[in-house]
Scaffold this motif. Structure first.
Motif, PDB file in Angstrom:
ATOM      1  N   LYS A 351      -5.654   6.395 -14.391  1.00 45.89           N
ATOM      2  CA  LYS A 351      -3.731   7.290 -14.297  1.00 45.89           C
ATOM      3  C   LYS A 351      -3.842   8.363 -14.977  1.00 45.89           C
ATOM      4  N   LYS A 531       1.218   1.670 -12.649  1.00 41.50           N
ATOM      5  CA  LYS A 531       0.619   0.847 -13.674  1.00 41.50           C
ATOM      6  C   LYS A 531      -1.406   0.747 -13.903  1.00 41.50           C
ATOM      7  N   ASP A 549      -1.284  -7.895 -10.954  1.00 41.35           N
ATOM      8  CA  ASP A 549      -0.477  -7.353 -11.340  1.00 41.35           C
ATOM      9  C   ASP A 549       0.103  -9.039 -11.921  1.00 41.35           C
TER      10      ASP A 549
END
Length: 561
Positions: A351, A531, A549
């Motif tokens: 990320k 995420k 997820d």
């Protein structure tokens, strides 16, 4: 839920031990990289040869269709190949795509008319559609996510290399050999890769126990996507945006894509095997990755496409040198792609790389807004270094992210990402071309002094209505000779009008850069919603995370402790 968890655990277990020998892995990857280079070069090498092609085959009126046929065929087939590779395994689909691509390449080189070339380019596109997404899926099959990061940094560099070599190689082959060799050159390299894949590549991807091909979904996807791409290709160039032809194409696309979505959802509810499973979009990582991929590709594609126009038209750099001026962007993109891959592989975190990459892209977009009539090649080179750093960071990152989030659907997820990336590129090119064209003429007219507008005949001014005059020294010489008949006053008038053309072009491209900057800022905001699931390592066992997820019904590996 229990079934989904068992499937996720099974996918994780596959990464505990290396499944293929080093020899199999290395030779397969070398062949995959070679195929990826051929496929990406084919998208960059053709452009420089097209003026020679249309001269020899007498096809100026069908100039864009050589590219459009390839784009249409390759885009609509990408998700279909991806799904089939999940069902039948990677190897047969990859080999089939390569064979079709090579046959198409040979036929393109032998084409005797423009119509033949367009048809053969479409055939070549049908094969190329299998190459890129399945190549990336093969990386997902061969390696664990962390190992994948290293290799996908290298695969990202392949795109940069093709962007550097393509235009130069295309120009050299066309000038010194024949334009036909931009297609023939694929054959010897492709045959080497094909033989290696046939005899040495292991069988990858798991074959489904119950196979039922989604023919109806495939037809609806093709019939819905083709008019969408045609609409964006024609809009602002062949027809006006609000013309009946363009609106008709968009209307057809909405109807058939709507039917495609409804049918795929129905098929999935009834335990069918849809081409693009709607449940993929229940995974927030996949949703955000698709959105960022579309956004970033639109912005970067627009910038890369219009920068050579700025360099040639405004700065006055030659065609050959304008190709070289793109080198800083591609070199930094390659280096940054490889470095980002190594960092992600070492840390298991992606990320922060995604955020930093988008932030640098925003900075690069802001720097492009500063380009004006007085800018030099040095200013452009600096801007492209920054753009390259941002582009390289995310070049292959989102493929890795989606494969990590959906380990049981690598082929389908990878091809879907490639599909939406292609759609984004087409939309960007059409939209930004329309933005530039609509901004050019008002800016050009505003830059002409009122007394000149009143005194110069409209037909003389019309010669400057198209900024293409800046790209053609021959046209400039002809028009300048006409104005030179008026002596020094005529020469001064010509210089004033040519300066107005440059001003109009700068303003038009500036509006394109504003559009790209706004899209990039949007991407920077969206990336914060991504995420993060730590990438699994190849030698971890129970501790490796295989988290999907929660919205998909699968849980992380913590559920198994």
């Amino acid at each position: 839920m229990e079934t989904a968890i068992k499937q996720t655990a099974s996918a994780a277990a596959e990464f505990e031990q290396p499944r293929y020998t080093k020899r199999e892995t290395l030779l397969t990857m070398l062949s995959v990289l070679l195929v990826m280079l051929l496929a990406s070069l084919d998208q960059t090498i053709v452009g420089t040869a097209m003026p020679k092609v249309i001269t020899e085959l007498h096809g100026f009126d069908r100039y864009t269709w050589v590219t459009t046929a390839y784009l249409l065929a390759s885009t609509v087939m990408v998700p279909i190949y991806g799904k089939l590779s999940d069902m039948f395994g990677r190897k047969p689909l990859f080999i089939f795509g390569l064979i079709v691509f090579l046959i198409g390449s040979g036929l393109c080189g032998a084409a005797q008319s423009m119509n033949q070339l367009i048809i053969f380019r479409g055939l070549q596109g049908l094969g190329a559609a299998a190459l890129m997404p399945i190549a990336l899926a093969i990386v997902g099959d061969l390696f664990t996510p962390r190992e994948r990061a290293r290799w996908q940094g290298i695969t990202g560099g392949v795109f940069g290399i093709s962007a550097i070599l393509g235009p130069t190689a295309g120009g050299w082959l066309t000038e010194h050999v024949s334009w036909r060799w931009i297609f023939y050159v694929n054959l010897p390299l492709g045959i080497i890769a094909l033989l290696t894949l046939i005899f040495l590549m292991p069988t990858l991807g798991r074959k489904a126990q119950r196979v039922k091909i989604d023919y109806i979904g495939s037809i609806l996807l093709v019939v819905g996507t083709v008019p969408l791409l045609l609409g964006f290709t024609w809009a602002g160039s062949k027809y006006a945006w609000l013309s009946a032809q363009v609106l008709g194409m968009f209307g057809l696309s909405i109807v058939f894509l709507g039917a495609f979505i409804a049918y795929e959802a129905w098929l999935e509810r009834n335990n069918g095997q849809p081409i693009i499973e709607p449940s993929l979009f229940k995974n927030s990582i996949f949703r955000i990755s698709v959105l960022i991929t579309i956004i970033s590709n639109m912005a970067l594609f627009g910038n890369i496409f219009f920068l050579p126009l700025f360099v040639q038209g405004v700065i006055g750099t030659s065609i050959t040198n304008s190709g070289l001026i793109m080198t800083p962007l591609m070199l930094t993109a390659i280096i940054c792609s490889v470095v980002a891959g190594q960092i992600v592989a070492a840390t298991g975190k992606y990320k922060i790389i995604a955020i930093v990459g988008m932030a640098i892209s925003v900075l690069g977009g802001f720097l492009l807004l500063q380009l004006d009539l007085n800018s030099t090649n040095t200013n452009v080179a600096i801007d492209m270094v920054v753009l390259g750093l941002g582009m390289g960071a995310g070049m292959s990152l989102y493929t890795l992210i989606t494969q990590n989030a959906l380990p049981n659907k690598i082929g389908q997820a990878t091809s879907a990402l490639t599909f939406f990336r292609s759609i984004g590129s087409t939309i960007a090119l059409a939209a930004m071309g329309s933005v530039m064209n609509s901004a050019y003429l008002p800016a050009f007219k505003a830059a002409i002094p009122a007394e000149i507008v009143q005194s110069v005949p409209a037909e003389s001014l019309a010669a400057f209505n198209n900024p293409q005059i800046l790209l053609s020294p021959e046209t400039q010489s002809l028009i300048q000779a006409q104005f030179a008949q008026g002596g020094e006053q005529g020469q001064a008038l010509y210089n004033t009008l040519l300066g107005a053309v440059k001003y109009g072009l700068v303003d038009g491209i500036h509006h394109v850069f504003i559009f790209s900057f706004g899209i990039t800022v949007l991407g920077f905001v969206v990336v914060f919603f991504l995420k993060e699931i730590e990438l699994r390592g190849g030698r971890k066992k129970a501790g490796a995370q295989v988290e999907q997820d929660g919205e998909t019904g699968a849980a992380g590996m913590a559920a198994f402790h």
